[in-house]
Enzyme design. Structure first.
Site, PDB file in Angstrom:
ATOM      1  N   ILE A 141       0.839  -1.199   0.000  1.00 13.65           N
ATOM      2  CA  ILE A 141       0.000   0.000   0.000  1.00 13.65           C
ATOM      3  C   ILE A 141       0.872   1.247   0.000  1.00 13.65           C
ATOM      4  CG2 ILE A 141      -1.953  -1.113   1.166  1.00 13.65           C
ATOM      5  CD1 ILE A 141      -1.061   0.524   3.710  1.00 13.65           C
ATOM      6  N   ASP A 142       2.139   1.113   0.408  1.00 17.15           N
ATOM      7  CA  ASP A 142       3.022   2.282   0.486  1.00 17.15           C
ATOM      8  C   ASP A 142       3.427   2.780  -0.901  1.00 17.15           C
ATOM      9  OD1 ASP A 142       2.811   1.844   3.158  1.00 17.15           O
ATOM     10  OD2 ASP A 142       4.920   1.396   3.520  1.00 17.15           O
ATOM     11  N   GLN A 301      -7.161   0.844   6.222  1.00 15.98           N
ATOM     12  CA  GLN A 301      -6.866   1.281   4.852  1.00 15.98           C
ATOM     13  C   GLN A 301      -6.237   0.183   4.002  1.00 15.98           C
ATOM     14  OE1 GLN A 301      -3.768   4.555   5.303  1.00 15.98           O
ATOM     15  NE2 GLN A 301      -3.974   3.740   7.372  1.00 15.98           N
TER      16      GLN A 301
END
Ligand code: F6P
Length: 409
Positions: A141-142, A301
């Site tokens: 996700i980064d 998230q």
């Protein structure tokens, strides 16, 4: 030709699309007549003898379809750093286990730390003359892997961040009262995901007023002056802030609120990096005397598969498939990647990179995509990120809840 045997694992923090890559690996391997075994809890679990026969665990198309929409790393994950290549005993043991299991190729779905695992196993394999192939399938996700336009998992997390931030803004804006809301967004070293808050809508209707990224050191006085200016003309100020924001001398803001003894993981990252929004909300309340709120999106998230981006799921699955094709073509020590062909219409093409170009490196948001004052992202960022959150994949509901694959025992 005898049946090839593929070993697949998932590693690092989960994403809403990491199981789509796993589904892609399995589907492509089956089409090619290969046997597939899963590592339980990544390479660490494999070395401890924990594997799962995926022909039994996921017998049909229905199971693969559910896997695609199941959040988190279905095989289980680990954060485990392999020792340096000098540790011959470790690598001899690892390869003995691979050979004993009759493995022809290892596919590892993970981020930059996981590519370090592929790089090391691949390097030992080369020096030992092993025919086993090692391929990395990216996820994080980064979105901070170098060499690839973006990373599967990012688009879905970005869609959640933009959606949740827009909803939070509407809620924060209901009272005729001055308030400042800080929304804390994951991204240890890079601000790609925090920047996605800017995709939330029009200013005043969802988009945060400010977005703070780790790429630009935080000047607390300048931030408070800016918030104070904004409050002079409006009631509700919202700030999207990355968990990785640091001061000019490199100190994490979060470190000021992290409980003593939280420690670091095997890769030296501060474990449970959080607290940036709490710190900033406290300082703002104390200095400006307004109502403040800190909202940590935290792990929501990366597990919010109910708002996964179809673009992301499709690309994640395709890179899983590409990994299998690459291994069967005889490629090794490579990472699957995406090259952007155009923004509009959005188009990418698959690529293979030398994993050594990727392992342990971090790709920051370019300075040119961050506003001059360092407190927002620019239209270039939005042009880049907007297509990645596009599209919705239909979801089946049971008793009002999204249908998921049952967890592995
Ligand atoms: O994998 C990346 C990431 O999700 C980061 O954004 C976050 O800082 C970290 O993982 C959290 O790690 P953990 O799940 O180990 O707490």
């Amino acid at each position: 030709m005898s049946e090839k045997h593929i070993l697949v694992g998932q590693s690092g923090g989960p994403t809403a699309a990491i199981n789509a890559s796993l589904a892609g690996v399995i589907a492509q391997a089956r089409e090619a007549g290969c046997r597939v075994t899963g590592m339980r809890h990544g390479i660490q679990g494999f070395l401890a003898g924990h594997t799962v026969d995926l022909a039994q665990a996921l017998p049909d198309e229905g199971a693969l379809a559910l896997l695609l929409r199941t959040p988190a790393s279905w095989l289980g994950s680990c954060r485990f750093k392999l020792p340096s290549l000098d540790d011959m005993a470790f690598y001899d043991d690892a390869f003995a286990r691979l050979e004993q299991a009759g493995i022809d190729a290892v596919l590892y779905i993970g981020g930059n730390d996981s590519m370090d695992t592929i790089a090391k196993l691949g390097a030992h394999g080369r020096r030992a003359g092993s025919p086993i192939r090692f391929i990395g399938v990216p996820k994080t996700i980064d979105n901070d892997l170098v060499g690839t336009d973006h990373t599967p998992g990012y688009g879905s997390a970005a869609k959640f961040v933009a959606t949740a931030t827009g909803e939070l803004f509407r809620d924060a804006d209901v009272y005729d009262l001055k308030s400042v809301t800080f929304v804390e967004i994951m991204g240890r070293d890079a601000g790609w995901l925090a920047g996605a808050a800017a995709l939330a809508g029009e200013p005043g209707a969802g988009r945060p007023d400010l977005v703070l990224l780790p790429e630009v050191p935080l000047d607390e006085d300048a931030l408070l002056a800016r918030i104070s200016d904004l409050l002079a003309s409006k009631n509700t100020v919202m700030v999207g802030v990355s968990e990785g924001v640091r001061t000019a001398d490199g100190r994490l803001i979060a470190a000021q609120t992290v409980a003593a003894g939280t420690g670091t993981d095997e890769f030296g990252h501060l474990a449970q990096l959080s607290g940036t929004s709490r710190y900033l909300a406290g300082v703002t309340k104390a200095r400006l005397g307004v109502k403040t709120r800190a909202v940590e999106l935290s792990t929501l998230q990366r597990c919010a598969s109910h708002v996964a981006s179809k673009t992301d799921l499709d690309e994640a699955r395709e890179l899983g498939r590409l990994g299998v094709r690459a291994a069967l073509d005889g490629q090794s020590v490579k990472m699957c990647a995406l090259e952007r062909v155009s923004d509009a219409p959005y188009e990418t093409r698959p690529a293979l990179l030398d994993v050594l170009e990727v392992a342990n490196k971090v790709k920051p948001v370019p300075r040119a995509w961050i506003s001059a004052d360092g407190m927002d992202v620019t239209a270039n960022f939005e042009r880049y990120a907007r297509p990645l959150i596009a599209g919705e994949e239909p979801m089946t509901y049971v008793d009002g809840i999204p249908a998921r694959l049952a967890p592995l025992a």
